[in-house]
Scaffold this motif. Structure first.
Motif, PDB file in Angstrom:
ATOM      1  N   VAL A  75       0.836  -1.200   0.000  1.00  0.00           N
ATOM      2  CA  VAL A  75       0.000   0.000   0.000  1.00  0.00           C
ATOM      3  C   VAL A  75       0.870   1.248   0.000  1.00  0.00           C
ATOM      4  N   THR A  76       0.334   2.311  -0.571  1.00  0.00           N
ATOM      5  CA  THR A  76       1.012   3.598  -0.560  1.00  0.00           C
ATOM      6  C   THR A  76       0.171   4.577   0.254  1.00  0.00           C
ATOM      7  N   ASP A  77       0.749   5.716   0.577  1.00  0.00           N
ATOM      8  CA  ASP A  77       0.005   6.726   1.317  1.00  0.00           C
ATOM      9  C   ASP A  77      -1.208   7.182   0.524  1.00  0.00           C
ATOM     10  N   ALA A  78      -2.306   7.390   1.232  1.00  0.00           N
ATOM     11  CA  ALA A  78      -3.509   7.898   0.582  1.00  0.00           C
ATOM     12  C   ALA A  78      -3.320   9.368   0.219  1.00  0.00           C
ATOM     13  N   VAL A  79      -3.797   9.745  -0.966  1.00  0.00           N
ATOM     14  CA  VAL A  79      -3.746  11.131  -1.417  1.00  0.00           C
ATOM     15  C   VAL A  79      -4.873  11.898  -0.742  1.00  0.00           C
ATOM     16  N   ALA A  80      -4.589  13.071  -0.224  1.00  0.00           N
ATOM     17  CA  ALA A  80      -5.602  13.895   0.434  1.00  0.00           C
ATOM     18  C   ALA A  80      -6.140  14.931  -0.538  1.00  0.00           C
ATOM     19  N   GLY A  81      -7.448  15.159  -0.469  1.00  0.00           N
ATOM     20  CA  GLY A  81      -8.064  16.136  -1.354  1.00  0.00           C
ATOM     21  C   GLY A  81      -9.410  16.577  -0.816  1.00  0.00           C
ATOM     22  N   ALA A  82     -10.135  17.320  -1.618  1.00  0.00           N
ATOM     23  CA  ALA A  82     -11.396  17.903  -1.186  1.00  0.00           C
ATOM     24  C   ALA A  82     -12.530  17.495  -2.116  1.00  0.00           C
ATOM     25  N   THR A  83     -13.762  17.654  -1.626  1.00  0.00           N
ATOM     26  CA  THR A  83     -14.927  17.417  -2.474  1.00  0.00           C
ATOM     27  C   THR A  83     -14.879  18.379  -3.663  1.00  0.00           C
ATOM     28  N   GLY A  84     -15.347  17.878  -4.806  1.00  0.00           N
ATOM     29  CA  GLY A  84     -15.321  18.675  -6.023  1.00  0.00           C
ATOM     30  C   GLY A  84     -14.021  18.586  -6.789  1.00  0.00           C
ATOM     31  N   GLN A  85     -12.998  18.037  -6.161  1.00  0.00           N
ATOM     32  CA  GLN A  85     -11.688  17.906  -6.803  1.00  0.00           C
ATOM     33  C   GLN A  85     -11.645  16.645  -7.649  1.00  0.00           C
ATOM     34  N   THR A  86     -10.973  16.738  -8.802  1.00  0.00           N
ATOM     35  CA  THR A  86     -10.808  15.570  -9.656  1.00  0.00           C
ATOM     36  C   THR A  86      -9.503  14.869  -9.300  1.00  0.00           C
ATOM     37  N   PHE A  87      -9.609  13.579  -9.024  1.00  0.00           N
ATOM     38  CA  PHE A  87      -8.436  12.770  -8.698  1.00  0.00           C
ATOM     39  C   PHE A  87      -8.080  11.903  -9.903  1.00  0.00           C
ATOM     40  N   ALA A  88      -6.809  11.875 -10.261  1.00  0.00           N
ATOM     41  CA  ALA A  88      -6.303  10.953 -11.276  1.00  0.00           C
ATOM     42  C   ALA A  88      -5.513   9.883 -10.549  1.00  0.00           C
ATOM     43  N   MET A  89      -6.004   8.627 -10.594  1.00  0.00           N
ATOM     44  CA  MET A  89      -5.445   7.574  -9.764  1.00  0.00           C
ATOM     45  C   MET A  89      -5.095   6.350 -10.598  1.00  0.00           C
ATOM     46  N   ASN A  90      -4.224   5.534 -10.029  1.00  0.00           N
ATOM     47  CA  ASN A  90      -3.926   4.231 -10.615  1.00  0.00           C
ATOM     48  C   ASN A  90      -4.725   3.159  -9.888  1.00  0.00           C
ATOM     49  N   HIS A  91      -4.816   1.987 -10.492  1.00  0.00           N
ATOM     50  CA  HIS A  91      -5.483   0.865  -9.835  1.00  0.00           C
ATOM     51  C   HIS A  91      -4.756   0.537  -8.525  1.00  0.00           C
ATOM     52  N   GLY A  92      -5.529   0.430  -7.441  1.00  0.00           N
ATOM     53  CA  GLY A  92      -4.954   0.123  -6.140  1.00  0.00           C
ATOM     54  C   GLY A  92      -4.651   1.335  -5.290  1.00  0.00           C
ATOM     55  N   ASP A  93      -4.795   2.555  -5.841  1.00  0.00           N
ATOM     56  CA  ASP A  93      -4.517   3.767  -5.069  1.00  0.00           C
ATOM     57  C   ASP A  93      -5.647   4.079  -4.089  1.00  0.00           C
ATOM     58  N   ARG A  94      -5.339   4.983  -3.135  1.00  0.00           N
ATOM     59  CA  ARG A  94      -6.327   5.445  -2.156  1.00  0.00           C
ATOM     60  C   ARG A  94      -6.368   6.967  -2.148  1.00  0.00           C
ATOM     61  N   ALA A  95      -7.537   7.497  -1.803  1.00  0.00           N
ATOM     62  CA  ALA A  95      -7.686   8.943  -1.662  1.00  0.00           C
ATOM     63  C   ALA A  95      -8.608   9.226  -0.484  1.00  0.00           C
ATOM     64  N   VAL A  96      -8.263  10.235   0.305  1.00  0.00           N
ATOM     65  CA  VAL A  96      -9.108  10.677   1.413  1.00  0.00           C
ATOM     66  C   VAL A  96      -9.724  12.019   1.028  1.00  0.00           C
ATOM     67  N   ILE A  97     -11.041  12.035   0.907  1.00  0.00           N
ATOM     68  CA  ILE A  97     -11.758  13.220   0.457  1.00  0.00           C
ATOM     69  C   ILE A  97     -12.431  13.880   1.649  1.00  0.00           C
ATOM     70  N   THR A  98     -12.203  15.169   1.840  1.00  0.00           N
ATOM     71  CA  THR A  98     -12.780  15.904   2.956  1.00  0.00           C
ATOM     72  C   THR A  98     -13.701  17.004   2.434  1.00  0.00           C
ATOM     73  N   ASP A  99     -14.880  17.102   3.020  1.00  0.00           N
ATOM     74  CA  ASP A  99     -15.805  18.177   2.696  1.00  0.00           C
ATOM     75  C   ASP A  99     -15.549  19.340   3.650  1.00  0.00           C
ATOM     76  N   SER A 100     -15.113  20.470   3.123  1.00  0.00           N
ATOM     77  CA  SER A 100     -14.707  21.589   3.974  1.00  0.00           C
ATOM     78  C   SER A 100     -15.869  22.168   4.763  1.00  0.00           C
ATOM     79  N   ALA A 101     -17.072  22.091   4.224  1.00  0.00           N
ATOM     80  CA  ALA A 101     -18.221  22.692   4.903  1.00  0.00           C
ATOM     81  C   ALA A 101     -18.664  21.886   6.116  1.00  0.00           C
ATOM     82  N   THR A 102     -18.607  20.566   6.021  1.00  0.00           N
ATOM     83  CA  THR A 102     -19.123  19.704   7.096  1.00  0.00           C
ATOM     84  C   THR A 102     -18.037  18.958   7.850  1.00  0.00           C
ATOM     85  N   GLY A 103     -16.842  18.844   7.258  1.00  0.00           N
ATOM     86  CA  GLY A 103     -15.770  18.077   7.871  1.00  0.00           C
ATOM     87  C   GLY A 103     -15.884  16.581   7.637  1.00  0.00           C
ATOM     88  N   LYS A 104     -16.906  16.149   6.936  1.00  0.00           N
ATOM     89  CA  LYS A 104     -17.084  14.721   6.669  1.00  0.00           C
ATOM     90  C   LYS A 104     -16.005  14.221   5.724  1.00  0.00           C
TER      91      LYS A 104
END
Length: 404
Positions: free
Chosen positions: A234-263
């Motif tokens: 496993v590799t480190d998960a990429v951090a980003g925000a809602t509405g953002q476009t992620f370009a990922m490879n198979h097996g990657d992870r991303a942590v998406i945060t909504d700035s308005a709610t913190g979810k």
């Protein structure tokens, strides 16, 4: 004097009796049976539950059969030192649930069978927590018609002689380290390896097949897989925000945060040996959108909902927090088709941990653009035994009260 002596002696005797009763209470409370439960069955003519905890050891004297006719029974084994010692017998889980957690151990010498009657819907055995352990000579999971699950989370481990996964059976491991699942023979079926959302980047060997693999496969979410070495990387998960476009490879992870709610939502792509990229965009559903889903079944509480636009991947794992105290078997999943219709569905596999973390593997992403998870309000969830016994036990309780 005589009167006083006559008063003191019974008082002393009573005090001793009370102390003896109090000292015995933990033993009585450690194995609690409710409803239709016998020495070797649960759910023969109605629903039932059994809770084994407080360091108790339960040793069946033969094959234990759960839910053969009525289904939806619950066996809970929890706590350090607590043991299900069926090392010479089988445990048949038919349309029922087994929850082993918090360092408890289960020994099944013959066969742990997890199968659901189509009329009853599903069956599951879930092992959760560090020190929690399964040892079984053979494990059979699934039927051709109903979804059945065997899951290991929170560092739970297992030693299994032969593992057979049939039809709609699913075996999932939330990967937290090495040597979580040791199997002598994987005879058929699929094991799902799911990267824990707190798993550090690195290479792990969570599954060992010590003798032979005669037809089983492994599917991996949130990492890459080397079938020859058994390495899960496993590799480190990429951090980003809602509405953002992620370009990922198979097996990657991303942590998406909504700035308005913190979810937050963790997206874990399925690994594939075929090169390719995945594009993803996520957003949190508004309250009005969640209310629209709740209208489909107003008896349930909406726990979370997300929109997604995913190109290049047919399935993925979603991880999110839905709050503590949920009944994992009572969760209901909804997805909206790209034509705008909401549908109830059963994920490929799902896990829920005591910190409120839910992980589930989606259905076909190309046909859907959002999901909602519903359940019961955690503040109003009765004890598991009560949930199971409400319908079956209501009439009996009324009858007993009337006889008084």
């Amino acid at each position: 004097m005589n009167g006083r002596r006559n008063y003191i002696v019974p008082s002393v005797v009573m005090a001793i009796l009370v102390l003896l009763m109090m000292s015995a209470l933990p033993t009585w409370a450690a194995i609690v049976k409710e409803g239709d439960v016998g020495d070797l069955y649960m759910g023969k003519t109605g629903v039932g539950s059994m809770v084994i905890d407080d360091g108790s050891v339960f040793s069946p004297t033969g094959t234990f059969d759960m839910g053969r006719f009525e289904g939806q029974c619950l066996l809970t084994v929890k706590g350090p030192g607590t043991v299900w010692n069926g090392s010479a017998y089988a445990l048949l889980v038919r349309s029922s649930f087994v929850h082993v957690s918090d360092g408890a151990k289960m020994y099944v010498g013959n066969d742990l069978s997890i199968a659901a009657n189509p009329d009853h819907g599903k069956a599951a055995a879930r092992f959760d927590g560090a020190g929690t352990y399964l040892n079984a000579g053979m494990v059979d999971v699934g039927t051709s018609t109903s979804r059945c699950m065997l899951t290991f989370t929170g560092g739970a481990t297992a030693d299994i002689g032969t593992l057979n996964v049939y039809g709609n059976g699913r075996v999932g491991v939330k990967v937290t380290g090495n040597d979580q699942l040791t199997i002598n023979t994987l005879q058929c079926g699929t094991i799902f390896l799911m990267a824990d959302n707190n798993l550090a980047n690195g290479t792990y060997t969570p599954v060992k097949i010590t003798y032979t693999n005669t037809g089983g496969t492994v599917r991996v979410f949130g990492g890459t897989w080397d079938a020859k070495t058994g390495n899960f990387t496993v590799t480190d998960a990429v951090a980003g925000a809602t509405g953002q476009t992620f370009a990922m490879n198979h097996g990657d992870r991303a942590v998406i945060t909504d700035s308005a709610t913190g979810k937050q939502l963790t997206y874990s792509a399925e690994w594939s040996s075929t090169p390719g990229t995945i594009q993803t965009v996520f957003s949190v559903m508004s309250q009005s959108e969640l209310d629209a889903v709740r209208a489909l079944d107003d008896t349930l509480t909406v726990l979370s909902g997300w929109w997604h636009d995913i190109i290049g991947s047919s399935q993925a794992m979603f991880t999110l927090n839905i709050g503590v105290g949920q009944d994992v078997e009572g969760l209901v999943f909804w997805q909206r088709s790209t034509t705008g219709q909401w549908e109830q569905f059963t994920p490929e596999l799902y896990t829920y941990e005591k910190d409120g973390t839910l992980s589930f593997i989606s259905s076909n992403l190309s046909n859907y653009d959002g999901f909602v998870v519903t359940g019961m309000d955690p503040t109003n969830i009765p004890e598991p035994a009560t949930v199971l016994l409400l319908a079956a036990g209501g009439a009996a309780l009324l009858s007993r009260r009337r006889r008084r």
